[in-house]
Scaffold this active site. Structure first.
Site, PDB file in Angstrom:
ATOM      1  N   LYS A 195      -1.166  34.834  42.687  1.00  0.00           N
ATOM      2  CA  LYS A 195      -1.677  34.587  41.342  1.00  0.00           C
ATOM      3  C   LYS A 195      -2.074  35.924  40.739  1.00  0.00           C
ATOM      4  O   LYS A 195      -2.906  36.642  41.293  1.00  0.00           O
ATOM      5  CB  LYS A 195      -2.876  33.656  41.418  1.00  0.00           C
ATOM      6  N   LYS A 248       2.269  32.433  40.193  1.00  0.00           N
ATOM      7  CA  LYS A 248       1.675  32.109  38.899  1.00  0.00           C
ATOM      8  C   LYS A 248       1.302  33.389  38.172  1.00  0.00           C
ATOM      9  O   LYS A 248       0.689  34.247  38.795  1.00  0.00           O
ATOM     10  CB  LYS A 248       0.435  31.256  39.145  1.00  0.00           C
TER      11      LYS A 248
END
Ligand code: PBG
Ligand code: ZN
Length: 327
Positions: A195, A248
């Site tokens: 992320k 992400k």
């Protein structure tokens, strides 16, 4: 394989031919739909920067989950905005907190729908950071103890998948150990493994009021210039017991999705985040792009990069398009 003996256009001539040789297929089975749950009842408040998405009270979240299930979407991921925030985000492990109640209500109404819950503290702390602060710094190991409490509380409520999203070192192991200790060995972990510290989360932070009151998340989320590090992070999470790993955001990171899916023999998810959705919606609203075509092309691109699962705010819209397209 040279022109004029080989003519690639032969197989592009009709839709049936193109369908026959298509390499990547987008299916409703690939989608997970995010829902934002807030206190109250009868609440269905539009989120300004995410047109078409809402802050939902539990009764309304149940309705939206039912609609997703009816469209064939296999699962939802829940984000909660708690009644009260404090320094450590204690409402996150309250057995009667907003997410726990939402999990129970949705599982009861839709037992076959996969219910996932994001597990992080930024929506729950009054300072908006992803855990406990110590001298202004995120205290990794103290935050892990609270994360372990939170996921057990989600498990008690009946969640199918917990999704730790804080990018704390050791967060998957902390979740797996606490779940197994409490006999929740069937609860799966979707790890937000790679992320990035991204400007693409802007609209999300408006939706759940989780922007840090000072500083940023670059001390724990990844530097967007790195890809080898993403593969390292994912490998660690697999070793710690992740069932699904995630990259992400998605669109500026398609190469990361590809690297991870080449390297790792596990289901790979990609989060098509709020800013990515907002950009499409804003341009489509102005008539600058064709929403239907852009959404299909974008989601197919994420799949082509190697994602098995896509978390996307476009899930219901794309599900309807796919149903319409079926010949
Ligand atoms: C953290 C979390 C974030 C998102 C999902 N989980 C935001 C952040 O790290 O600030 C972003 C999702 C999106 O932008 O759609 N709980
Ligand atoms: Zn967080």
């Amino acid at each position: 394989m040279n022109y004029p003996d080989y003519r690639p256009r032969r197989l592009r001539r009709t839709e049936a031919l193109r369908r026959m040789v298509r390499e990547t297929r987008l299916s409703v089975d690939d989608f997970i739909y995010p829902l934002f749950v807030v206190p109250g009842s009868g609440v269905e408040k539009p989120i300004g920067s995410l047109p078409g998405q809402f802050n939902l009270s539990i009764d309304k979240a149940v309705e939206h989950a039912a609609r997703a299930a009816d469209l064939g979407i296999p699962g939802v991921i829940l984000f909660g905005v708690p009644e009260r925030k404090d320094a450590v985000g204690s409402d996150c492990w309250n057995d009667h907190g907003i997410i726990q109640k939402a999990i129970r209500a949705i599982k009861k109404a839709q037992p076959n729908l996969v219910v996932m819950a994001d597990a992080c503290f930024c929506e729950y702390t009054d300072h908006g950071h992803c855990g406990v602060l110590h001298n202004g710094e995120l205290d990794n190991d103290a935050s892990l103890e609270n994360l372990a409490r939170a996921v057990v509380s989600y498990a008690k409520a009946g969640v199918d998948v917990v999704a730790p999203s804080g990018m704390l070192d050791g967060f998957v192991a902390a979740c797996r150990e606490s779940l197994d200790e409490q006999h929740y060995d069937q609860v799966a972990i979707l790890a937000y493994s790679a992320k990035y510290a991204s400007a693409y989360y802007g609209p999300f932070r408006e939706a759940v009021d989780s922007a840090p009151s000072s500083g940023d998340r670059r001390g724990h989320q990844m530097d967007y210039a790195n890809v080898a590090e993403a593969v390292r992070e994912v490998s660690m999470d697999v070793a710690e017991g992740a069932d699904i790993v995630m990259v992400k955001p998605a669109l500026a990171y398609l190469d990361v999705i590809r690297a991870v899916s080449d390297e790792i023999n596990m289901p790979v998810a990609a989060y098509n985040v709020s800013g990515e959705y907002a950009m499409i919606e804003a341009a489509a609203e102005r008539g600058w792009i064709d929403r239907e075509r852009i959404v299909m092309e974008t989601l197919t691109g994420i799949r082509r990069a190697g994602a098995d699962i896509i978390i996307t705010y476009h899930a219901p819209f794309a599900a309807k398009l796919l149903a319409k397209q079926r010949p």
